[in-house]
Design a protein around this motif. Structure first.
Motif, short mmCIF file in Angstrom:
data_model
loop_
_atom_site.label_atom_id
_atom_site.label_comp_id
_atom_site.label_asym_id
_atom_site.label_seq_id
_atom_site.Cartn_x
_atom_site.Cartn_y
_atom_site.Cartn_z
N PHE A 252 0.85 -1.19 0.00
CA PHE A 252 0.00 0.00 0.00
C PHE A 252 0.89 1.24 0.00
O PHE A 252 1.78 1.35 0.84
CB PHE A 252 -0.91 -0.02 1.23
CG PHE A 252 -1.77 -1.25 1.27
CD1 PHE A 252 -2.93 -1.32 0.51
CD2 PHE A 252 -1.38 -2.36 2.03
CE1 PHE A 252 -3.71 -2.48 0.51
CE2 PHE A 252 -2.15 -3.52 2.02
CZ PHE A 252 -3.31 -3.58 1.27
N TYR A 253 0.63 2.14 -0.94
CA TYR A 253 1.44 3.35 -1.05
C TYR A 253 0.57 4.56 -0.75
O TYR A 253 -0.47 4.77 -1.42
CB TYR A 253 2.02 3.46 -2.47
CG TYR A 253 2.66 2.17 -2.94
CD1 TYR A 253 3.83 1.70 -2.33
CD2 TYR A 253 2.08 1.42 -3.96
CE1 TYR A 253 4.40 0.50 -2.74
CE2 TYR A 253 2.65 0.23 -4.38
CZ TYR A 253 3.81 -0.24 -3.77
OH TYR A 253 4.36 -1.42 -4.17
N LEU A 254 0.98 5.34 0.24
CA LEU A 254 0.27 6.58 0.54
C LEU A 254 0.58 7.57 -0.57
O LEU A 254 1.75 7.80 -0.91
CB LEU A 254 0.72 7.13 1.90
CG LEU A 254 0.01 8.40 2.37
CD1 LEU A 254 -1.49 8.14 2.60
CD2 LEU A 254 0.62 8.93 3.67
N VAL A 255 -0.47 8.16 -1.15
CA VAL A 255 -0.31 9.01 -2.33
C VAL A 255 0.65 10.18 -2.11
O VAL A 255 1.37 10.58 -3.02
CB VAL A 255 -1.69 9.50 -2.83
CG1 VAL A 255 -2.35 10.42 -1.79
CG2 VAL A 255 -1.58 10.22 -4.16
N SER A 256 0.64 10.70 -0.87
CA SER A 256 1.50 11.85 -0.59
C SER A 256 1.69 11.93 0.92
O SER A 256 0.74 11.65 1.66
CB SER A 256 0.81 13.13 -1.10
OG SER A 256 1.20 14.24 -0.32
N ASN A 257 2.87 12.34 1.36
CA ASN A 257 3.01 12.42 2.82
C ASN A 257 2.33 13.65 3.41
O ASN A 257 2.37 13.87 4.61
CB ASN A 257 4.48 12.27 3.28
CG ASN A 257 5.37 13.25 2.57
OD1 ASN A 257 4.89 14.25 2.07
ND2 ASN A 257 6.66 12.96 2.53
N LYS A 258 1.62 14.42 2.54
CA LYS A 258 0.79 15.53 3.06
C LYS A 258 -0.59 15.01 3.49
O LYS A 258 -1.38 15.74 4.07
CB LYS A 258 0.58 16.58 1.96
CG LYS A 258 1.84 17.33 1.56
CD LYS A 258 1.61 18.15 0.29
CE LYS A 258 1.45 17.27 -0.92
NZ LYS A 258 1.17 17.87 -2.19
N ALA A 259 -0.88 13.75 3.17
CA ALA A 259 -2.22 13.22 3.45
C ALA A 259 -2.35 12.76 4.91
O ALA A 259 -2.55 11.59 5.21
CB ALA A 259 -2.54 12.08 2.48
N VAL A 260 -2.21 13.73 5.79
CA VAL A 260 -2.29 13.45 7.23
C VAL A 260 -3.22 14.49 7.84
O VAL A 260 -3.05 15.68 7.59
CB VAL A 260 -0.89 13.54 7.89
CG1 VAL A 260 -0.99 13.35 9.39
CG2 VAL A 260 0.05 12.50 7.28
N CYS A 261 -4.21 14.06 8.61
CA CYS A 261 -5.11 15.01 9.28
C CYS A 261 -4.55 15.28 10.68
O CYS A 261 -4.56 14.39 11.53
CB CYS A 261 -6.53 14.44 9.38
SG CYS A 261 -7.62 15.50 10.34
N PRO A 262 -4.06 16.49 10.92
CA PRO A 262 -3.41 16.76 12.22
C PRO A 262 -4.36 16.58 13.40
O PRO A 262 -3.93 16.15 14.47
CB PRO A 262 -2.95 18.21 12.10
CG PRO A 262 -3.56 18.77 10.87
CD PRO A 262 -4.06 17.65 10.02
N ASN A 263 -5.62 16.86 13.20
CA ASN A 263 -6.57 16.72 14.32
C ASN A 263 -6.84 15.26 14.65
O ASN A 263 -6.93 14.88 15.82
CB ASN A 263 -7.89 17.42 13.98
CG ASN A 263 -7.73 18.93 14.05
OD1 ASN A 263 -6.81 19.43 14.69
ND2 ASN A 263 -8.59 19.65 13.38
N MET A 264 -6.95 14.43 13.61
CA MET A 264 -7.17 13.01 13.85
C MET A 264 -5.98 12.38 14.57
O MET A 264 -6.11 11.41 15.28
CB MET A 264 -7.36 12.30 12.51
CG MET A 264 -8.76 12.41 11.98
SD MET A 264 -9.83 11.29 12.89
CE MET A 264 -11.38 11.55 12.03
N LYS A 265 -4.80 12.96 14.36
CA LYS A 265 -3.59 12.37 14.92
C LYS A 265 -3.30 12.85 16.35
O LYS A 265 -2.30 12.46 16.94
CB LYS A 265 -2.38 12.71 14.02
CG LYS A 265 -2.49 12.07 12.64
CD LYS A 265 -2.51 10.55 12.73
CE LYS A 265 -2.38 9.85 11.40
NZ LYS A 265 -3.55 9.01 11.05
N MET A 266 -4.19 13.69 16.90
CA MET A 266 -3.92 14.20 18.26
C MET A 266 -4.05 13.13 19.35
O MET A 266 -3.28 13.09 20.29
CB MET A 266 -4.92 15.32 18.60
CG MET A 266 -4.56 16.64 18.03
SD MET A 266 -5.80 17.83 18.59
CE MET A 266 -5.34 19.21 17.59
N ASN A 267 -5.07 12.31 19.23
CA ASN A 267 -5.37 11.36 20.32
C ASN A 267 -4.27 10.31 20.48
O ASN A 267 -3.90 9.64 19.52
CB ASN A 267 -6.68 10.62 20.05
CG ASN A 267 -7.87 11.56 19.98
OD1 ASN A 267 -7.97 12.48 20.78
ND2 ASN A 267 -8.75 11.33 19.02
#
Ligand code: 13P
Ligand code: SF4
Length: 305
Positions: A252-267
């Motif tokens: 599985f290849y992530l299309v871009s390393n910008k595809a990160v939701c900072p809010n989802m990653k807080m917890n």
């Protein structure tokens, strides 16, 4: 040093003692799965929030998800591990703005993506998620609808339905709009045999590359069931992390390393343990708003839940 196993043990013990359930969205840090009772997309998690007989729901997701759980289960205590984890798309429309949008097109039914506040949902006729947006709009059986807040999900729906005009509000998800056509093209050059799986919050120019378009769980199901062994994942990183863990014989290849939701990653697991211990970060929704918002969400669940 951080001991994930130890933290997970403490959380699982407290969870039993307090009759709590932990719901996790598939964009969360993957460590959340160590303690989550269910991991899924917004639609699945709303359904589970409505059905659970737990006393406490810990929602490992963003604010609107915990609020939806509270609306559907008003007698339960709903806790959000990080209270500041909002959704940047949901923040693009408030009560006044949805009222202005409706006033511009009086008499048209309003379909509201669940990525929105309780107040905004309370002004809608029906809610939808990315998993059922097409069916929900179709179910209204009308030639024209208003769709908010996501312009891109609304455009996707319009393109799927020949006979329905979808007038969209100009909201969007910054994480998904960060994904560019050039990112997809670059990945396709590197992995020419990979299938491209895209979330409908992406720009239309990006969805045009898709072999499959669907919600986060839709993408995961497609990848797991497919006979193909390589996939370019065009949505948030959490989906790639889970697929790579669950299907070790596939790539599985992530299309871009910008595809990160900072809010989802807080917890983090520490935050989950903290709210379970202290029962802090409780979500409240005003009763009159919750009653109206519940109707929009329950109408959705009745059509496709
Ligand atoms: P799902 O509807 O696939 O759960 O996606 C929610 C979301 O926030 C997408 O950005
Ligand atoms: Fe909101 Fe986008 Fe994050 Fe989803 S990925 S929670 S739509 S900001």
């Amino acid at each position: 040093m951080r001991n994930v196993k130890n933290l997970a043990e403490k959380i699982n013990k407290l969870k039993k003692e307090k009759n709590a359930v932990i719901l996790g969205h598939c964009y969360q840090n993957v460590e959340i799965d160590e303690v989550a009772d269910y991991v899924g997309d917004s639609l699945q998690l709303s359904r589970l929030a409505a059905q659970t007989d737990a006393d406490i729901i810990v929602f490992a997701g963003v604010y609107f998800m915990a609020e939806t759980a509270k609306i559907l289960s008003p007698d339960k205590k709903v806790l959000l591990p990080r209270i500041e984890s909002g959704c940047r798309m949901a923040d693009m429309i408030d009560l006044e703005q949805i009222r202005e949008f409706k006033a511009m097109y009086p008499d048209l039914p309003v379909v509201c993506y669940v990525n929105s506040s309780a107040e905004v949902k309370s002004e809608a006729d029906i809610c939808c998620t990315s998993a059922n947006a097409v069916q929900i709009v179709q179910s209204l059986n009308v030639p024209k609808v208003l769709f908010c807040p996501d312009k891109y999900l609304g455009t996707y729906v319009k393109n799927q339905l020949e006979n329905v005009d979808v007038i969209t509000y100009p909201g969007y998800c910054p994480t998904h709009l960060n994904i560019l056509v050039e990112d997809v093209e670059k990945m396709k050059k590197e992995h020419p045999f990979a299938k491209v799986l895209v979330h409908p919050e992406c720009h239309q120019a990006v969805t045009e590359y898709a072999d499959y378009i669907g919600s986060t769980t839709g993408i995961m199901k497609y990848a797991k069931e497919s006979e193909t062994h390589e996939f370019i994942i065009v949505t948030e990183k959490g989906v790639v992390d889970r697929l790579s863990r669950d299907c070790q014989d596939k790539n599985f290849y992530l299309v871009s390393n910008k595809a990160v939701c900072p809010n989802m990653k807080m917890n983090t697991l520490e935050d989950v343990l903290n709210v379970l211990e202290t029962e802090s970060n409780e979500i409240f929704v005003k009763e009159d708003i919750a009653d109206k918002a519940r109707q929009s969400i329950e109408r959705m669940i009745a059509v496709n839940g």
